[in-house]
Design a protein around this motif. Sequence first.
Motif, mmCIF file in Angstrom:
data_model
loop_
_atom_site.group_PDB
_atom_site.id
_atom_site.type_symbol
_atom_site.label_atom_id
_atom_site.label_comp_id
_atom_site.label_asym_id
_atom_site.label_seq_id
_atom_site.Cartn_x
_atom_site.Cartn_y
_atom_site.Cartn_z
ATOM 1 N N GLU A 23 67.691 -28.256 52.496
ATOM 2 C CA GLU A 23 66.597 -28.269 53.386
ATOM 3 C C GLU A 23 65.731 -27.357 52.954
ATOM 4 O O GLU A 23 64.384 -27.255 52.729
ATOM 5 N N GLU A 24 66.479 -26.087 52.928
ATOM 6 C CA GLU A 24 65.623 -24.642 52.858
ATOM 7 C C GLU A 24 64.943 -24.891 51.295
ATOM 8 O O GLU A 24 63.701 -24.366 51.116
ATOM 9 N N LYS A 25 65.956 -25.161 50.333
ATOM 10 C CA LYS A 25 65.364 -25.478 48.900
ATOM 11 C C LYS A 25 64.007 -26.226 48.947
ATOM 12 O O LYS A 25 63.229 -25.881 48.110
ATOM 13 N N ARG A 26 64.290 -27.580 49.466
ATOM 14 C CA ARG A 26 63.292 -28.459 49.800
ATOM 15 C C ARG A 26 61.806 -27.784 50.067
ATOM 16 O O ARG A 26 60.616 -28.091 49.585
ATOM 17 N N LEU A 27 62.003 -26.776 51.146
ATOM 18 C CA LEU A 27 60.927 -26.497 52.017
ATOM 19 C C LEU A 27 60.096 -25.266 50.878
ATOM 20 O O LEU A 27 58.866 -25.382 50.724
ATOM 21 N N LEU A 28 60.923 -24.608 49.990
ATOM 22 C CA LEU A 28 60.551 -23.448 49.297
ATOM 23 C C LEU A 28 59.851 -24.307 47.987
ATOM 24 O O LEU A 28 58.753 -23.944 47.756
ATOM 25 N N GLU A 29 60.266 -25.441 47.577
ATOM 26 C CA GLU A 29 59.614 -25.912 46.446
ATOM 27 C C GLU A 29 58.394 -26.733 46.987
ATOM 28 O O GLU A 29 57.448 -26.859 46.095
ATOM 29 N N GLY A 30 58.216 -26.898 48.111
ATOM 30 C CA GLY A 30 56.978 -27.672 48.789
ATOM 31 C C GLY A 30 56.049 -26.716 48.857
ATOM 32 O O GLY A 30 54.867 -26.819 48.497
ATOM 33 N N LEU A 31 56.530 -25.604 49.013
ATOM 34 C CA LEU A 31 55.598 -24.428 49.297
ATOM 35 C C LEU A 31 54.852 -24.002 48.125
ATOM 36 O O LEU A 31 53.787 -23.582 48.028
ATOM 37 N N VAL B 294 58.389 -18.425 53.946
ATOM 38 C CA VAL B 294 59.042 -17.694 52.995
ATOM 39 C C VAL B 294 59.926 -16.688 53.556
ATOM 40 O O VAL B 294 61.179 -16.349 53.601
ATOM 41 N N ARG B 295 59.040 -15.961 54.323
ATOM 42 C CA ARG B 295 59.729 -14.884 55.241
ATOM 43 C C ARG B 295 60.791 -15.076 56.039
ATOM 44 O O ARG B 295 61.922 -14.833 56.116
ATOM 45 N N THR B 296 60.317 -16.226 56.771
ATOM 46 C CA THR B 296 61.526 -17.067 57.712
ATOM 47 C C THR B 296 62.485 -17.366 57.086
ATOM 48 O O THR B 296 63.751 -17.224 57.399
ATOM 49 N N LEU B 297 62.487 -18.209 55.995
ATOM 50 C CA LEU B 297 63.918 -18.585 55.154
ATOM 51 C C LEU B 297 64.471 -17.794 54.787
ATOM 52 O O LEU B 297 65.749 -17.517 54.859
ATOM 53 N N VAL B 298 63.793 -16.443 54.164
ATOM 54 C CA VAL B 298 64.674 -15.442 53.651
ATOM 55 C C VAL B 298 65.452 -14.838 54.816
ATOM 56 O O VAL B 298 66.696 -14.344 54.592
ATOM 57 N N LEU B 299 64.729 -14.485 56.076
ATOM 58 C CA LEU B 299 65.552 -14.113 57.153
ATOM 59 C C LEU B 299 66.618 -14.752 57.721
ATOM 60 O O LEU B 299 67.647 -14.432 57.868
ATOM 61 N N LYS B 300 66.437 -16.267 57.833
ATOM 62 C CA LYS B 300 67.542 -17.129 57.967
ATOM 63 C C LYS B 300 68.781 -16.986 57.078
ATOM 64 O O LYS B 300 69.692 -17.038 57.693
ATOM 65 N N ALA B 301 68.405 -16.963 55.903
ATOM 66 C CA ALA B 301 69.714 -17.124 54.859
ATOM 67 C C ALA B 301 70.450 -15.630 55.078
ATOM 68 O O ALA B 301 71.496 -15.536 55.042
ATOM 69 N N GLY C 262 61.253 -21.197 44.898
ATOM 70 C CA GLY C 262 59.872 -21.398 44.963
ATOM 71 C C GLY C 262 58.947 -20.934 43.907
ATOM 72 O O GLY C 262 58.844 -21.511 42.756
ATOM 73 N N ARG C 263 58.343 -19.887 44.133
ATOM 74 C CA ARG C 263 57.584 -19.271 42.809
ATOM 75 C C ARG C 263 57.673 -17.540 43.253
ATOM 76 O O ARG C 263 57.986 -17.305 44.347
ATOM 77 N N ASP C 264 57.237 -16.894 42.343
ATOM 78 C CA ASP C 264 57.158 -15.328 42.693
ATOM 79 C C ASP C 264 55.926 -14.851 43.267
ATOM 80 O O ASP C 264 54.969 -14.566 42.755
ATOM 81 N N TRP C 265 55.910 -15.085 44.629
ATOM 82 C CA TRP C 265 54.893 -14.664 45.730
ATOM 83 C C TRP C 265 54.533 -13.349 45.430
ATOM 84 O O TRP C 265 55.828 -12.547 45.611
ATOM 85 N N PRO C 266 53.463 -12.832 45.704
ATOM 86 C CA PRO C 266 53.460 -11.301 45.892
ATOM 87 C C PRO C 266 54.048 -11.135 47.338
ATOM 88 O O PRO C 266 53.597 -11.821 48.156
ATOM 89 N N GLU C 267 54.505 -9.954 47.408
ATOM 90 C CA GLU C 267 55.149 -9.634 48.724
ATOM 91 C C GLU C 267 54.290 -9.822 49.923
ATOM 92 O O GLU C 267 54.463 -9.994 50.939
ATOM 93 N N THR C 268 53.119 -9.202 49.692
ATOM 94 C CA THR C 268 52.178 -9.014 50.790
ATOM 95 C C THR C 268 51.545 -10.449 51.274
ATOM 96 O O THR C 268 50.833 -10.434 52.090
ATOM 97 N N HIS C 269 51.466 -11.311 50.081
ATOM 98 C CA HIS C 269 50.723 -12.657 50.266
ATOM 99 C C HIS C 269 51.661 -13.798 50.547
ATOM 100 O O HIS C 269 51.386 -14.967 50.107
ATOM 101 N N ALA C 270 52.989 -13.566 50.353
ATOM 102 C CA ALA C 270 53.843 -14.775 50.711
ATOM 103 C C ALA C 270 53.748 -15.623 51.653
ATOM 104 O O ALA C 270 53.314 -14.845 52.856
ATOM 105 N N PRO C 271 53.883 -16.707 51.700
ATOM 106 C CA PRO C 271 53.705 -17.751 52.962
ATOM 107 C C PRO C 271 54.655 -17.234 54.020
ATOM 108 O O PRO C 271 55.860 -16.648 53.944
ATOM 109 N N ARG C 272 54.320 -17.553 55.152
ATOM 110 C CA ARG C 272 55.203 -16.858 56.520
ATOM 111 C C ARG C 272 56.418 -17.553 56.625
ATOM 112 O O ARG C 272 57.421 -17.161 56.755
#
Length: 152
Positions: free
Chosen positions: A98-106, A52-59, A40-50
């Motif tokens: 699919e998760e990669k596609r979602l991250l690219e979209g975000l 992203v957190r969900t996908l990290v936890l899922k993986a 995706g991109r290097d989002w700040p930890e405190t401002h990452a889209p929700r």
Amino acid sequence: MAYATLDDLKGRLDWDLDADELRIAAGALEDASTLAAAYGRDWPETHAPRLVRTLVLKATSRYMANPNGYTQSRAGDETLAWSDAHGRDAGTVYFTAEEKRLLEGLAGTRPSLTSVIVSSWDSHIRPGVGGLVPVDYEGAPFPMFSDDRGPW
């Protein structure tokens, strides 16, 4: 840097983590967050889209549930099997296609089509000068820009 915490991960797992598993889980969260930033991109930890957190936890929870990437296990003759479905990612923290596609979209980095202006060498777009070519269908003429010596 991690987009999710160990407490978030503990809430998704159906067992209590021992000391070794806590250490492995912390590393897996770090790895998943690094991959999320790469896809995706290097989002700040405190401002990452929700998401992203969900996908990290899922993986990470997928990895923690099956750290070796087994697809089959038998107790009788001790048969273990791995699948080629995930290739080199089997037994590691990974994102599905699919998760990669979602991250690219975000991140707005998903490959897409775009149009560009194509012109001949040393030609200039000049306002108010013709350069419109009629088309075969009912519609606006197509712009073809010219130089100072001729209409095309």
